[in-house]
Design a protein around this motif. Structure first.
Motif, PDB file in Angstrom:
ATOM      1  N   VAL A 165     -21.716  13.973  14.944  1.00 46.82           N
ATOM      2  CA  VAL A 165     -20.878  14.780  14.059  1.00 46.82           C
ATOM      3  C   VAL A 165     -21.237  14.531  12.606  1.00 46.82           C
ATOM      4  O   VAL A 165     -21.236  15.456  11.775  1.00 46.82           O
ATOM      5  N   LEU A 166     -21.551  13.273  12.260  1.00 49.02           N
ATOM      6  CA  LEU A 166     -21.980  12.980  10.894  1.00 49.02           C
ATOM      7  C   LEU A 166     -23.237  13.766  10.544  1.00 49.02           C
ATOM      8  O   LEU A 166     -23.349  14.350   9.446  1.00 49.02           O
ATOM      9  N   ALA A 167     -24.188  13.781  11.495  1.00 47.27           N
ATOM     10  CA  ALA A 167     -25.415  14.538  11.243  1.00 47.27           C
ATOM     11  C   ALA A 167     -25.111  16.032  11.145  1.00 47.27           C
ATOM     12  O   ALA A 167     -25.683  16.747  10.311  1.00 47.27           O
ATOM     13  N   LEU A 168     -24.210  16.513  12.014  1.00 42.29           N
ATOM     14  CA  LEU A 168     -23.854  17.936  11.995  1.00 42.29           C
ATOM     15  C   LEU A 168     -23.183  18.310  10.681  1.00 42.29           C
ATOM     16  O   LEU A 168     -23.472  19.376  10.095  1.00 42.29           O
ATOM     17  N   ALA A 169     -22.316  17.453  10.193  1.00 50.80           N
ATOM     18  CA  ALA A 169     -21.634  17.730   8.922  1.00 50.80           C
ATOM     19  C   ALA A 169     -22.639  17.794   7.776  1.00 50.80           C
ATOM     20  O   ALA A 169     -22.548  18.658   6.881  1.00 50.80           O
ATOM     21  N   ALA A 170     -23.624  16.898   7.807  1.00 48.59           N
ATOM     22  CA  ALA A 170     -24.646  16.909   6.763  1.00 48.59           C
ATOM     23  C   ALA A 170     -25.467  18.190   6.816  1.00 48.59           C
ATOM     24  O   ALA A 170     -25.801  18.792   5.783  1.00 48.59           O
ATOM     25  N   VAL A 171     -25.788  18.616   8.053  1.00 50.63           N
ATOM     26  CA  VAL A 171     -26.552  19.856   8.215  1.00 50.63           C
ATOM     27  C   VAL A 171     -25.768  21.043   7.673  1.00 50.63           C
ATOM     28  O   VAL A 171     -26.312  21.928   6.985  1.00 50.63           O
ATOM     29  N   ILE A 172     -24.479  21.101   8.027  1.00 51.84           N
ATOM     30  CA  ILE A 172     -23.650  22.221   7.556  1.00 51.84           C
ATOM     31  C   ILE A 172     -23.614  22.267   6.030  1.00 51.84           C
ATOM     32  O   ILE A 172     -23.757  23.336   5.414  1.00 51.84           O
ATOM     33  N   TYR A 173     -23.479  21.108   5.423  1.00 54.76           N
ATOM     34  CA  TYR A 173     -23.385  21.062   3.960  1.00 54.76           C
ATOM     35  C   TYR A 173     -24.689  21.553   3.314  1.00 54.76           C
ATOM     36  O   TYR A 173     -24.696  22.442   2.463  1.00 54.76           O
ATOM     37  N   TYR A 174     -25.804  20.959   3.753  1.00 57.10           N
ATOM     38  CA  TYR A 174     -27.063  21.325   3.105  1.00 57.10           C
ATOM     39  C   TYR A 174     -27.511  22.736   3.506  1.00 57.10           C
ATOM     40  O   TYR A 174     -28.182  23.416   2.718  1.00 57.10           O
ATOM     41  N   ALA A 175     -27.164  23.194   4.709  1.00 52.55           N
ATOM     42  CA  ALA A 175     -27.491  24.563   5.114  1.00 52.55           C
ATOM     43  C   ALA A 175     -26.716  25.559   4.268  1.00 52.55           C
ATOM     44  O   ALA A 175     -27.227  26.629   3.906  1.00 52.55           O
ATOM     45  N   SER A 176     -25.474  25.204   3.963  1.00 51.06           N
ATOM     46  CA  SER A 176     -24.670  26.086   3.109  1.00 51.06           C
ATOM     47  C   SER A 176     -25.283  26.192   1.719  1.00 51.06           C
ATOM     48  O   SER A 176     -25.324  27.265   1.108  1.00 51.06           O
TER      49      SER A 176
END
Length: 579
Positions: free
Chosen positions: A254-265
């Motif tokens: 989930v930590l990795a997913l949250a980071a992906v969502i942030y930088y993808a945004s």
């Protein structure tokens, strides 16, 4: 044995079924390839259909989805059915290997290991092993390829964002390593407790009459409840330890997913990634959680399987009976000689049989008497090499028994014991048990008639085809004993061992069995272990044993005249006061 060596040895049992296993793996690979395909369709679905409103995409994407799921479903069916076929064959092969080894293990092995524990190995442990060498392997292949495929698609879409996902791999590996050792330890303890549970059940079932008469129900229930509760507790500990790894892995994910969502945004705001690409990337990452969770939990299956494999291979690798003899004895004349034979059950245990010198000529009947624990039964167990002498030797017709193959030695010996061993089969099958060539019905009937068993057999509803139940419990003690004598008569071996064959019978049954035994002994070298001295008065020689040694030898009248140990035993049985 290391985990790697154990697993490779397990896979050796899969090798004979490699074709079906390959079919399963092909289905697994196709199934794994379909998973990133679902994520890959999200990009053209969104960008082509919703953003660009391309008519061709609007028609094509639904058809591709239908086709993808048809392939996925077919591959899943092929993979599961083929792997189940392999799993059941591996179970059968392991059980056959274990049972074949059990049949050739020395008697001392069964003295040390409870039969219920061995039964647990064949029934429970084999099932645990197959999950490790089939189901777990499929999970590793399918979910491993799924993870690789999804990661590959994610790197194709945006390699920078995908690096966040790779960052969790070392953490996941560390978590699994921490829990692996505990899972293996708990699995070993669980297998031991299940073996103990089987032992308690077996003792309660075989001794149910004693349990009832002595009021042992509460005691047996308490033993069962205590062990059953330990099995439950260990199962819960195993489940908790296995499940404890999952939240940790998911949290890291989930930590990795949250980071992906942030930088993808951020990248989407700058126009570096499309809506379809972002959703496809996000979907692929979300789809990673299920296979990673299964890969985390497969560690439990592997550790349980490897712990079971240790138990199974310990049995399969157990040393069989020593059979170094090379000479074959077709049919012995029947001369048997014990030369300075001694035996002890262990190097630190006292001698059970000590310095025995004894010779029986062909056709003689030798009776062995003495108090319980004097070594009579142990001495006779050395003759067919159920145990090996600690020192000295036993000769059959002048040939050292160690030089004979076990099969040819035992083919010349018949055995009738106090505790008659019968099998849950027909009367005919029990009489013909062990015959290399199936005997004719006439030969079976002749043996039954010679054993004075024909009369009661004919009164049974199905005659010789009557099923006698477990251990022959549908028959009386005398009837069971006469079937055992018929079996020995049909074998027609030149050497005979009778181990207190009439001691547990009533007077009428004893009379009939004794008559059958007289026929059985005729023309054979017979060793008779006797409890009732009246049954061996006609023996050619009587051997009196005490504490593993021969203390007297002679005929019935001669020993009575000597007034020694035999005379004292005789007076006790006759109810005559000792002077």
């Amino acid at each position: 044995m290391t985990s790697r060596a154990l697993y490779l040895r397990l896979l050796a049992y899969v090798r004979p079924h490699r074709r079906m296993f390959a079919i399963s793996l092909v289905g697994t690979v196709v199934l794994a390839a379909c998973e990133p395909g679902i994520a890959a369709l999200l990009q053209p679905l969104l960008d082509g259909s919703f953003v660009d409103k391309d008519p061709q995409m609007i028609r094509t994407i639904p058809l591709l989805l239908i086709g993808l799921f048809l392939i996925r479903g077919s591959a899943d069916f092929v993979s599961e059915v083929a792997m189940k076929w392999v799993a059941t064959r591996v179970v059968m092969d392991l059980r056959q290997s274990m049972f074949a080894r059990m049949l050739v293990l020395p008697t001392s092995y069964f003295d040390r290991n409870a039969s219920a524990t061995l039964l647990s190995k064949i029934t429970y442990d084999t099932n645990q092993v197959t999950t490790a060498c089939t189901d777990a392997l499929v999970t590793l292949v399918k979910d491993g390829l799924t993870v690789v495929g999804l990661l590959g698609w994610m790197f194709y879409l945006n390699w920078k964002l995908s690096l966040f996902t790779l960052a969790i791999a070392p953490v996941v590996a560390g978590i699994m390593k921490v829990f692996s050792k505990r899972l293996r330890q708990l699995s070993r303890r669980l297998q031991g407790e299940i073996g103990e549970l089987n032992r308690i059940v077996e003792e309660a079932l075989t001794g149910h009459k004693v349990v009832k008469i002595f009021g042992g129900q509460a005691y047996e229930a308490k033993r069962f409840d205590r062990t059953s509760n330990w099995v439950r507790r260990l199962q819960m500990k195993l489940a908790a330890s296995s499940q404890a790894a999952v939240p940790g892995v998911q949290f890291v994910g989930v930590l990795a997913l949250a980071a992906v969502i942030y930088y993808a945004s951020v990248e989407a705001a700058e126009g570096d990634i499309t809506v379809g690409g972002f959703v496809s990337l996000f979907g692929a990452m979300g789809m990673l959680f299920a296979p990673i969770k299964r890969l985390t939990k497969v560690n439990e299956q592997l550790q349980r399987g490897l712990a079971a494999a240790e138990s199974i291979f310990t049995l399969i690798d157990a040393e069989p009976e020593a059979d170094h003899g090379s000479r074959r004895l077709e049919r012995a004349h029947g001369t048997v000689r014990f030369e300075q034979v001694s035996f002890q059950y262990g190097p630190d245990l006292p001698q059970v049989v000590e310095s025995i010198d004894l010779e029986a000529h062909a056709g003689q009947t030798i009776a062995l008497v003495g108090a319980s624990g004097s070594g009579k039964t142990t001495l006779m167990a050395l003759l067919p090499r159920l145990y090996e002498p600690s020192s000295g030797r036993i000769l059959i017709d002048g040939i050292d028994a160690q030089e004979l193959t076990l099969a040819s030695l035992r083919a010349n010996i018949a055995y009738v014991s106090q505790e008659t061993v019968l099998f849950n089969d027909s009367i005919a099958a029990n009489i013909a048990y062990g015959c290399a060539v199936p005997p004719s019905r006439e030969a079976i009937e002749a043996a039954a008639e010679a054993a004075y068993a024909l009369e009661f057999i004919r009164e049974l509803p199905d005659g010789f085809d009557t099923q006698i139940g477990e251990r022959g419990l549908r028959l009386s003690g005398g009837q069971r004993q006469r079937l055992a004598i018929a079996r020995a008569l049909l074998k027609n071996a030149p050497i005979l061992i009778l181990d207190e064959a009439t001691s547990a019978l009533d007077t009428q049954s004893e009379r009939m069995v004794q008559a059958a035994l007289e026929r059985l002994r005729a023309g054979r070298t017979a060793f008779v272990i006797a409890h009732r001295l009246s049954t061996i008065e006609s023996a050619d020689r009587i051997i009196v044993m005490r504490k593993g040694r021969i203390v007297e030898t002679g005929g019935h009248d001669e020993l009575l005249h000597q007034g020694g140990v035999y005379a004292q035993l005789h007076r006790l049985q006759e109810g005559v006061p000792t002077p």
